[in-house]
Design an enzyme around this catalytic site. Structure first.
Site, short mmCIF file in Angstrom:
data_model
loop_
_atom_site.label_atom_id
_atom_site.label_comp_id
_atom_site.label_asym_id
_atom_site.label_seq_id
_atom_site.Cartn_x
_atom_site.Cartn_y
_atom_site.Cartn_z
N GLU A 36 -7.27 11.33 -5.08
CA GLU A 36 -6.77 10.98 -3.68
C GLU A 36 -7.74 10.37 -2.77
O GLU A 36 -7.36 9.56 -2.02
CB GLU A 36 -6.43 12.53 -3.02
CG GLU A 36 -5.77 12.39 -1.38
CD GLU A 36 -4.32 11.70 -1.49
OE1 GLU A 36 -3.91 11.70 -0.45
OE2 GLU A 36 -3.87 11.60 -2.60
N THR B 253 8.55 0.78 2.34
CA THR B 253 7.34 1.18 1.80
C THR B 253 7.75 2.49 1.30
O THR B 253 6.93 3.10 0.26
CB THR B 253 6.63 1.76 2.89
OG1 THR B 253 5.14 2.14 2.56
CG2 THR B 253 7.08 3.06 3.79
#
Length: 410
Positions: free
Chosen positions: A280, A406
């Protein structure tokens, strides 16, 4: 994938939804990109190149009607002194749950969906609302560098409330939508193109950062008031694909080449871990390396700051754009490797799950959570990169007939 039974089941169910009855807090941004974008995309595809797939024409038309219903339910979010929307809503009682600011990603990543709804429905209100709020980003009161903005702005007066930024969380899709609005309609949205070029040039000049321990790795740094911080994350890895797309549309090889460097570097965050999946968050500041990662940093050019993997799509998304631009089979292979790693490490009894540690055998622990973008983006891009080109693909026969929001809804 042209599976009629599944398509029919989905489009038959959507008209039954009553959006005004929801008593849960919702994000205007997330609801726009996932729900509104998904329905509009379904409508465009099922009345266009995939019209043969759905058997219930009235249910397909209901996708547009439900898009209007959802936008009508949410549009009070723009009822602020500036027209900059609130972040969070409760639709059942038309209330809000947030402070006085919103992020540039939330404000600047709803234009494609709401403008498309205006163009399809013939009601200009939806487009006017999002264009007014975008004006504070397209003509900002201040910039950290040309085209690069702070993350938060106050919806009471339109002033920026911080000087932090980058291509990561709370900013990412704002920059993404600049070039995509120009692709959507180049005759109306030249200012979006111009702002993207400013942001891209400043990014290449100020944020491009090389790993000190492994040559060839280029990452995008974060900033606070022109102070650079050498950390980034999975979310930022969409930028490689966005630079490639911008370079194709603008016929700029320098943007494509820079995007390909970013793609290669984000690939390194995958193939360096035990699971074959990327973290992440990661960094490359040689003064901040955790003691237990110094060897890893020397070998791989980065260290892990946040070890979990949330089923994010950005790396595979950029592989897709790299393949569409170059035709290089290597990117297909990388996407396949990522898909195998995902299926091996994250597959659960029912679906997939985020994992706690990409550098632990088996991915550490299951987080027992599956985001909708796994289906909308990860699996979609994994499929599209391998199949023959279709009308909705980027650059199909040299043209962009569709533009992806997106959440990867064309």
């Amino acid at each position: 994938m042209e599976l009629p039974d599944i398509v029919d089941e989905i489009v038959d169910w959507i008209p039954s939804i009553n959006y005004n009855s929801s008593n849960q807090q919702l994000s205007v941004f997330e609801t726009t990109i996932r729900y509104l974008g998904g329905m509009i995309s379904g409508y465009d595809l099922l009345t266009g190149p995939l019209a043969h797939v759905a058997s219930n024409a009235s249910a397909v038309q209901a996708l547009l009607a439900q898009s209007v219903n959802l936008a009508d339910a949410m549009k009070y979010t723009f009822d602020t002194p500036t027209g900059i929307p609130h972040h969070s809503l409760f639709l059942n009682n038309h209330s809000y749950k947030d402070g006085f600011d919103n992020s540039i990603a939330s404000v600047g990543s709803v234009q494609i969906e709401w403008q498309r709804l205006s163009d399809l429905s013939g009601n200009p209100e939806y487009g006017r609302l999002v264009q007014k709020s975008a004006s504070y980003l397209l003509n900002p009161e201040s910039e950290v560098w040309p085209g690069l903005l702070g993350i938060k702005l106050d919806f009471r007066d339109g002033h920026f409330t911080d000087l932090a930024g980058g291509w990561g969380a709370s900013a990412d899709s704002f920059y993404e939508y600049l070039i995509k609005m120009y692709i959507y309609d180049s005759s109306r949205y030249e200012i979006y193109r111009d702002r993207w070029i400013l942001a891209a040039d400043s990014t290449m000049k100020h944020l491009a950062s090389q790993s000190p321990t492994k040559s060839g790795l280029t990452f995008l740094a974060s900033f606070w008031n022109q102070t650079i911080f050498q950390f980034s994350g999975h979310l930022n890895c969409f930028a490689g694909g966005n630079f490639i797309l911008g370079g194709q549309v603008l016929n700029r090889s320098d943007y494509i080449d820079f995007g390909l460097k970013l793609v290669d570097s984000c690939h390194a965050t995958y193939n360096s871990t035990l699971t074959g999946l990327g973290p992440e968050g990661f960094g490359w500041d040689s003064n901040s390396v955790p003691e237990n990662q110094k060897g890893f940093f020397q070998r791989n050019g980065f260290y892990v700051r946040s070890s979990y993997y949330a089923l994010r799509p950005e790396v595979i998304e950029s592989y897709y754009h790299a393949y569409r631009a170059t035709g290089n089979e290597m990117y297909r292979d990388w996407a396949w490797d990522a898909f195998i790693a995902l299926n091996t490490t994250c597959r659960a009894k029912n679906g997939f799950s985020a994992i706690t540690d990409i550098n632990a055998y088996g991915g550490g622990k299951s987080m027992n959570f599956q985001e909708s973008f796994l289906f909308a983006e990860v699996l979609k891009y994994s499929y599209m990169i391998q199949k023959p080109s279709q009308a909705w693909d980027v650059g199909h026969k040299g043209k962009n007939r569709y533009v992806y929001n997106t959440e990867a809804h064309p």
